[in-house]
Design a protein around this motif. Structure first.
Motif, PDB file in Angstrom:
ATOM      1  N   SER A 138       0.534  -4.682   4.960  1.00 48.18           N
ATOM      2  CA  SER A 138       1.243  -3.136   4.405  1.00 48.18           C
ATOM      3  C   SER A 138       1.084  -2.211   5.962  1.00 48.18           C
TER       4      SER A 138
ATOM      5  N   SER B 181       1.121   4.101  12.623  1.00 49.42           N
ATOM      6  CA  SER B 181       0.437   4.460  13.311  1.00 49.42           C
ATOM      7  C   SER B 181      -0.918   3.470  12.725  1.00 49.42           C
TER       8      SER B 181
ATOM      9  N   SER C 163       2.131   1.579   8.235  1.00 48.32           N
ATOM     10  CA  SER C 163       3.061   3.123   8.287  1.00 48.32           C
ATOM     11  C   SER C 163       2.645   3.618   9.204  1.00 48.32           C
TER      12      SER C 163
ATOM     13  N   PHE D 213      12.135   5.352   2.731  1.00 46.42           N
ATOM     14  CA  PHE D 213      11.464   5.055   1.751  1.00 46.42           C
ATOM     15  C   PHE D 213      11.488   5.291   0.559  1.00 46.42           C
TER      16      PHE D 213
END
Length: 245
Positions: free
Chosen positions: A178, A198, A180, A134
């Protein structure tokens, strides 16, 4: 004697979109060849330039006669005269189906330290950085980004192909994504937990003046036939949307 292709009335016509001969186009040609009578003519339309080099030798090896090509409206028109009987064509199609179903992708990865590996697959090689990162900037994309990129890239490419097969003009196809993890700290060994992905939210933007219902139907087929999307759907909260502008 040279054949005037403009005078030909084909028995069967189909659009191969921008598939090349190594991406399933040959299977489609064989399927439509079965619908063409012996000594009848199949017209195949394509936007893929490599077909011009690959189709004639395939015809010779398969017992068909390549009659030639001529330009169409944004595509090339290829004419093939069927030369094999139904039984032989069915056997060839079944053999190609069996080979396709049994195909395995193989690659190898070689580490160059703890922050980079090189992956070798077919005639390609590419570098992958950390398993997950990240940081604002890295030398290479991390593995999680490649996973997300595989989904986004496969859908944008396949959607363009699917639209081309239906003669739909769709421009400016762009996908935003996007994603995560449940807990990246678990991946880093800082906490106990689940390091898996997830959720993924993907949105495809495209512009068209054609029938929007047909474009959406092409998108639905694209998603339902995607190996990457089908696999991730089984394991991840995957949200996929199409926005036509």
């Amino acid at each position: 004697m040279k054949i005037d292709l403009s005078e030909i009335t084909p028995n069967v016509v189909f659009d191969g979109g921008d598939l090349d001969c190594g991406s399933g186009l040959i299977l489609l040609i064989r399927e439509h060849m079965l619908k063409t009578p012996v000594d009848g003519i199949l017209e195949m339309r394509s936007r893929e330039p490599t077909v011009a080099d690959d189709l004639p030798p395939w015809c010779r090896m398969s017992g068909h006669e390549f009659l030639g090509e001529m330009p169409g409206d944004g595509f090339a028109r290829y004419f093939v005269k069927r030369g094999t009987d139904k039984k032989k064509e069915e056997e060839s199609l079944k053999e190609d189906y069996d080979k396709a179903k049994k195909y395995e992708w193989r690659l190898r990865a070689r580490s160059h330290g703890h922050l980079k590996s090189t992956v070798y697959s077919r005639n390609f090689s590419f570098e992958i950085g950390q398993p997950a990162s990240f940081e604002e900037k890295d030398q290479q994309p991390c593995a999680v980004e490649y996973l997300f990129a595989a989904l986004a890239g496969s859908l944008s490419t396949a959607f363009s192909t699917e639209c081309a097969k239906d003669n739909l003009e769709v421009d400016d196809i762009e996908i935003s994504l996007s994603g995560s993890l449940h807990n990246i700290l678990a991946h880093m060994g800082l906490e106990e937990g689940d390091p898996s992905v997830s959720a993924i939210e993907l949105k495809c933007f495209a512009s068209t003046f054609d029938d929007e219902d047909k474009v959406r139907a092409a998108w639905d087929r694209t998603v339902s036939r995607s190996p990457v999307a089908a696999t991730l759907t089984k394991a991840v909260d995957l949200q996929i949307k199409l926005a036509l502008v």
